[in-house]
Scaffold this active site. Structure first.
Site, PDB file in Angstrom:
ATOM      1  N   ARG A 123      45.419  -0.814 -15.812  1.00  0.00           N
ATOM      2  CA  ARG A 123      45.213  -2.240 -16.150  1.00  0.00           C
ATOM      3  C   ARG A 123      46.469  -3.089 -15.906  1.00  0.00           C
ATOM      4  NH1 ARG A 123      42.580   0.125 -20.605  1.00  0.00           N
ATOM      5  NH2 ARG A 123      40.334   0.198 -20.272  1.00  0.00           N
ATOM      6  N   GLU A 187      56.155 -18.908   9.570  1.00  0.00           N
ATOM      7  CA  GLU A 187      55.830 -19.307   8.189  1.00  0.00           C
ATOM      8  C   GLU A 187      56.936 -20.190   7.604  1.00  0.00           C
ATOM      9  OE1 GLU A 187      52.939 -18.888   6.961  1.00  0.00           O
ATOM     10  OE2 GLU A 187      52.083 -17.156   7.994  1.00  0.00           O
ATOM     11  N   LYS A 228      58.380 -22.560  -1.710  1.00  0.00           N
ATOM     12  CA  LYS A 228      57.126 -21.902  -2.121  1.00  0.00           C
ATOM     13  C   LYS A 228      57.052 -21.816  -3.646  1.00  0.00           C
ATOM     14  CE  LYS A 228      53.796 -18.330  -1.350  1.00  0.00           C
ATOM     15  NZ  LYS A 228      53.324 -17.137  -0.683  1.00  0.00           N
ATOM     16  N   GLU A 238      45.873 -21.345  -6.733  1.00  0.00           N
ATOM     17  CA  GLU A 238      45.298 -22.098  -5.612  1.00  0.00           C
ATOM     18  C   GLU A 238      44.041 -22.878  -6.004  1.00  0.00           C
ATOM     19  OE1 GLU A 238      45.709 -20.160  -1.750  1.00  0.00           O
ATOM     20  OE2 GLU A 238      44.089 -21.402  -0.999  1.00  0.00           O
ATOM     21  N   ARG A 242      48.360 -25.618  -3.945  1.00  0.00           N
ATOM     22  CA  ARG A 242      48.795 -24.407  -3.205  1.00  0.00           C
ATOM     23  C   ARG A 242      48.095 -24.304  -1.846  1.00  0.00           C
ATOM     24  NH1 ARG A 242      50.096 -18.334  -5.607  1.00  0.00           N
ATOM     25  NH2 ARG A 242      50.605 -17.407  -3.594  1.00  0.00           N
ATOM     26  N   ASN A 246      48.248 -23.375   3.472  1.00  0.00           N
ATOM     27  CA  ASN A 246      47.330 -22.938   4.539  1.00  0.00           C
ATOM     28  C   ASN A 246      47.490 -23.760   5.817  1.00  0.00           C
ATOM     29  OD1 ASN A 246      46.146 -20.945   2.949  1.00  0.00           O
ATOM     30  ND2 ASN A 246      44.787 -22.444   1.977  1.00  0.00           N
ATOM     31  N   HIS A 249      46.721 -22.368   9.237  1.00  0.00           N
ATOM     32  CA  HIS A 249      46.020 -21.091   9.053  1.00  0.00           C
ATOM     33  C   HIS A 249      44.507 -21.174   9.290  1.00  0.00           C
ATOM     34  CE1 HIS A 249      49.896 -19.906   7.554  1.00  0.00           C
ATOM     35  NE2 HIS A 249      49.489 -18.662   7.362  1.00  0.00           N
ATOM     36  N   HIS A 253      43.684 -18.349  11.663  1.00  0.00           N
ATOM     37  CA  HIS A 253      42.821 -17.207  11.310  1.00  0.00           C
ATOM     38  C   HIS A 253      41.633 -17.117  12.258  1.00  0.00           C
ATOM     39  CE1 HIS A 253      44.382 -16.984   6.904  1.00  0.00           C
ATOM     40  NE2 HIS A 253      45.063 -16.214   7.705  1.00  0.00           N
ATOM     41  N   HIS A 266      50.291 -12.437  14.060  1.00  0.00           N
ATOM     42  CA  HIS A 266      49.944 -13.451  13.068  1.00  0.00           C
ATOM     43  C   HIS A 266      50.808 -14.707  13.281  1.00  0.00           C
ATOM     44  CE1 HIS A 266      48.499 -15.143   9.341  1.00  0.00           C
ATOM     45  NE2 HIS A 266      49.732 -15.263   8.891  1.00  0.00           N
TER      46      HIS A 266
HETATM   47  P1  NAD Z   1      54.252  -5.572   8.179  1.00  0.00           P
HETATM   48  O1  NAD Z   1      54.421  -5.277   6.770  1.00  0.00           O
HETATM   49  O2  NAD Z   1      53.216  -4.807   8.931  1.00  0.00           O
HETATM   50  O3  NAD Z   1      55.657  -5.394   8.916  1.00  0.00           O
HETATM   51  C1  NAD Z   1      55.727  -5.640  10.293  1.00  0.00           C
HETATM   52  C2  NAD Z   1      56.413  -4.474  11.025  1.00  0.00           C
HETATM   53  O4  NAD Z   1      57.809  -4.517  10.762  1.00  0.00           O
HETATM   54  C3  NAD Z   1      55.937  -3.103  10.627  1.00  0.00           C
HETATM   55  O5  NAD Z   1      55.764  -2.337  11.779  1.00  0.00           O
HETATM   56  C4  NAD Z   1      57.095  -2.550   9.799  1.00  0.00           C
HETATM   57  O6  NAD Z   1      57.201  -1.182   9.877  1.00  0.00           O
HETATM   58  C5  NAD Z   1      58.283  -3.210  10.435  1.00  0.00           C
HETATM   59  N1  NAD Z   1      59.451  -3.407   9.571  1.00  0.00           N
HETATM   60  C6  NAD Z   1      59.475  -3.826   8.286  1.00  0.00           C
HETATM   61  N2  NAD Z   1      60.732  -4.030   7.891  1.00  0.00           N
HETATM   62  C7  NAD Z   1      61.526  -3.704   8.928  1.00  0.00           C
HETATM   63  C8  NAD Z   1      62.924  -3.720   9.138  1.00  0.00           C
HETATM   64  N3  NAD Z   1      63.755  -4.158   8.202  1.00  0.00           N
HETATM   65  N4  NAD Z   1      63.392  -3.299  10.328  1.00  0.00           N
HETATM   66  C9  NAD Z   1      62.537  -2.887  11.330  1.00  0.00           C
HETATM   67  N5  NAD Z   1      61.208  -2.884  11.190  1.00  0.00           N
HETATM   68  C10 NAD Z   1      60.714  -3.281  10.006  1.00  0.00           C
HETATM   69  O7  NAD Z   1      53.909  -7.120   8.445  1.00  0.00           O
HETATM   70  P2  NAD Z   1      54.448  -8.475   7.788  1.00  0.00           P
HETATM   71  O8  NAD Z   1      54.412  -9.455   8.882  1.00  0.00           O
HETATM   72  O9  NAD Z   1      55.703  -8.282   7.029  1.00  0.00           O
HETATM   73  O10 NAD Z   1      53.312  -8.832   6.720  1.00  0.00           O
HETATM   74  C11 NAD Z   1      51.990  -9.103   7.121  1.00  0.00           C
HETATM   75  C12 NAD Z   1      51.078  -8.912   5.919  1.00  0.00           C
HETATM   76  O11 NAD Z   1      51.448  -9.834   4.907  1.00  0.00           O
HETATM   77  C13 NAD Z   1      49.613  -9.134   6.223  1.00  0.00           C
HETATM   78  O12 NAD Z   1      48.860  -8.087   5.664  1.00  0.00           O
HETATM   79  C14 NAD Z   1      49.291 -10.440   5.507  1.00  0.00           C
HETATM   80  O13 NAD Z   1      47.962 -10.497   5.083  1.00  0.00           O
HETATM   81  C15 NAD Z   1      50.261 -10.378   4.360  1.00  0.00           C
HETATM   82  N6  NAD Z   1      50.617 -11.685   3.783  1.00  0.00           N
HETATM   83  C16 NAD Z   1      50.509 -11.833   2.446  1.00  0.00           C
HETATM   84  C17 NAD Z   1      50.858 -13.035   1.840  1.00  0.00           C
HETATM   85  C18 NAD Z   1      50.794 -13.168   0.349  1.00  0.00           C
HETATM   86  O14 NAD Z   1      50.972 -14.286  -0.159  1.00  0.00           O
HETATM   87  N7  NAD Z   1      50.570 -12.089  -0.374  1.00  0.00           N
HETATM   88  C19 NAD Z   1      51.330 -14.101   2.620  1.00  0.00           C
HETATM   89  C20 NAD Z   1      51.443 -13.921   3.998  1.00  0.00           C
HETATM   90  C21 NAD Z   1      51.085 -12.699   4.574  1.00  0.00           C
HETATM   91  N1  GLY Z   2      50.578 -17.477   1.856  1.00  0.00           N
HETATM   92  C1  GLY Z   2      49.883 -18.497   1.164  1.00  0.00           C
HETATM   93  C2  GLY Z   2      49.992 -18.388  -0.311  1.00  0.00           C
HETATM   94  O1  GLY Z   2      50.726 -17.583  -0.836  1.00  0.00           O
HETATM   95  O2  GLY Z   2      49.313 -19.121  -1.004  1.00  0.00           O
END
Ligand code: NAD
Ligand code: GLY
Length: 365
Positions: A123, A187, A228, A238, A242, A246, A249, A253, A266
């Site tokens: 939980r 971003e 942020k 949101e 918030r 987007n 996006h 998307h 992305h």
């Molecule tokens: P990711 O986590 O897949 O990382 C991208 C790549 O970078 C991976 O191959 C990873 O192994 C590599 N990597 C990570 N750190 C590294 C480093 N220091 N040196 C070398 N390589 C490294 O992708 P991302 O772009 O970080 O995140 C994308 C994800 O985030 C998506 O799933 C998306 O939906 C999510 N997201 C969430 C939010 C939120 O508010 N929660 C906001 C935006 C995106």
């Molecule tokens: N990445 C958009 C949000 O966190 O609301």
């Protein structure tokens, strides 16, 4: 410890914490261990990051009495509901209790996945984010959104679960490949466009080569996290403002989904989305064309794409209709009405949207 560490406080109904930004911030985890007085930590660490930074990570956690590590394979496909079930079993078998803390070390995939585990396991247990991509530092680690994917779609199952602390150590970025750096820049530029004027000025005064210095990247992360935080503090879940996050996006998307997430990152999709939504803002009578032009040139200066040929406008329109931001069959957008003046939840007539998509994408611009 490097002196140049900055803290961004985040205060939401779901939790108050600091985003700690700088070089060499991960060793600050030791402070947190004492504060938390918890006896077990579960590290959920991305496999690539472990390969590149394993010694550093082991040094930082060396003084901990008890920690277990779960290696998160690379790739969005592992941020899944199915994989979460295996990870829940691992947490239980490893003796992780309600008093334990999960520590996510990796990019947004690892952070979203570990955050989802933390939100639901027993939980809810506490989570510390150690983002290692620029995208995770400027966006996903701040604000408490956590989620996993279903085969039917991305981020369908999730929660809001604010962390105990975010340790954004820009030293990790030294090993980040260029394409991943650009994903994060997209971003951060979005934050600059929708409201963070000092970040806009910083991007305006630099270029892709100069921004890569650790000091400037630390400032990009700090200003992004500060912006942020200011939004999330006003609207954690949101329900309103918030939604301005987007920007870019809705179209972005739809592009990813039309291309089935292949051959486009992305960051590229969001950048193309911002270019289209800047044009939409102009045609909706909200934004001055000259300002939109400056924003497009800024994106191009950082190698972020603003034009792409051959994306079918009707296909994009269909994908927008499935978007979470669509209501009553009309796509809703976050648009700009000037520097730092976003308008959110704006319904835009289909013919206006289609016209922009044809001009920016189908014809190749
Ligand atoms: P990711 O986590 O897949 O990382 C991208 C790549 O970078 C991976 O191959 C990873 O192994 C590599 N990597 C990570 N750190 C590294 C480093 N220091 N040196 C070398 N390589 C490294 O992708 P991302 O772009 O970080 O995140 C994308 C994800 O985030 C998506 O799933 C998306 O939906 C999510 N997201 C969430 C939010 C939120 O508010 N929660 C906001 C935006 C995106
Ligand atoms: N990445 C958009 C949000 O966190 O609301």
């Amino acid at each position: 410890m490097d002196g140049a560490v900055k803290r961004v406080p985040v205060k939401t109904p779901g939790g108050a914490y600091d985003v700690v930004v700088g070089t060499g911030t991960l060793p600050l985890i030791a402070e947190k261990r004492d504060m938390l007085e918890r006896d077990t930590f579960a590290l959920v660490v991305n496999e690539t990051v472990l390969g590149l930074h394993g010694d550093f990570i082991r040094r930082c956690f060396g003084g901990f009495r008890n920690f277990q590590s779960y290696v998160m394979p690379d790739g969005e496909e592992h941020k899944s509901y199915r994989h979460a079930e295996q990870a829940f079993d691992w947490l239980l078998e490893s003796g992780i209790s309600r008093r334990s803390t999960i520590v996510a070390i990796g990019g947004g995939v690892t952070g979203d996945f570990a955050g989802y585990l933390a939100a639901l396991y027993m939980r809810g247990v506490s989570i510390i984010h150690v983002p290692t991509t620029l995208l995770a530092m400027v966006d996903s680690s701040v604000g408490g959104k956590v989620a996993v994917n279903l085969s039917a779609g991305k981020n369908i199952v999730g929660a809001f679960h604010q962390p105990e602390i975010v340790l954004a150590d820009v030293d990790f970025l030294r090993t980040l490949p260029d394409n991943e750096l650009r994903n994060g820049l997209a971003e951060a530029v979005k934050h600059a466009f929708i409201g963070e004027e000092s970040l806009y000025a910083l991007f305006d005064a630099n270029d892709y080569d100069s921004i890569k210095s650790p000091e400037i990247l630390a400032e990009v992360v700090y200003l992004s996290a500060r912006f942020k935080s200011s939004i999330v503090e006003r609207d954690e879940r949101e329900g309103g403002v918030r939604a301005i996050l987007n920007f870019g996006h809705t179209v972005g998307h739809a592009i990813e989904s039309l291309l089935e997430y292949r051959g486009i990152s992305h960051g590229e999709a969001v950048s193309l989305g911002m270019a289209a939504e800047l044009e939409l803002s102009v045609r909706a009578g909200l934004l001055d064309g000259a300002h939109a032009g400056r924003c497009v040139r800024l994106l191009e200066r950082y190698g972020l794409c603003t034009r792409r040929e051959g994306l079918d406008a009707d296909g994009l329109m269909r994908h927008m209709k499935f978007d979470k931001k669509t209501s009553g069959g009309t796509a809703h957008f976050a648009l700009l009405s000037g520097t730092g003046e976003p308008v959110y939840d704006r319904a835009v007539p289909d013919d206006l949207v289609r016209g922009v998509l044809i001009d920016v994408f189908a014809a190749g611009g």
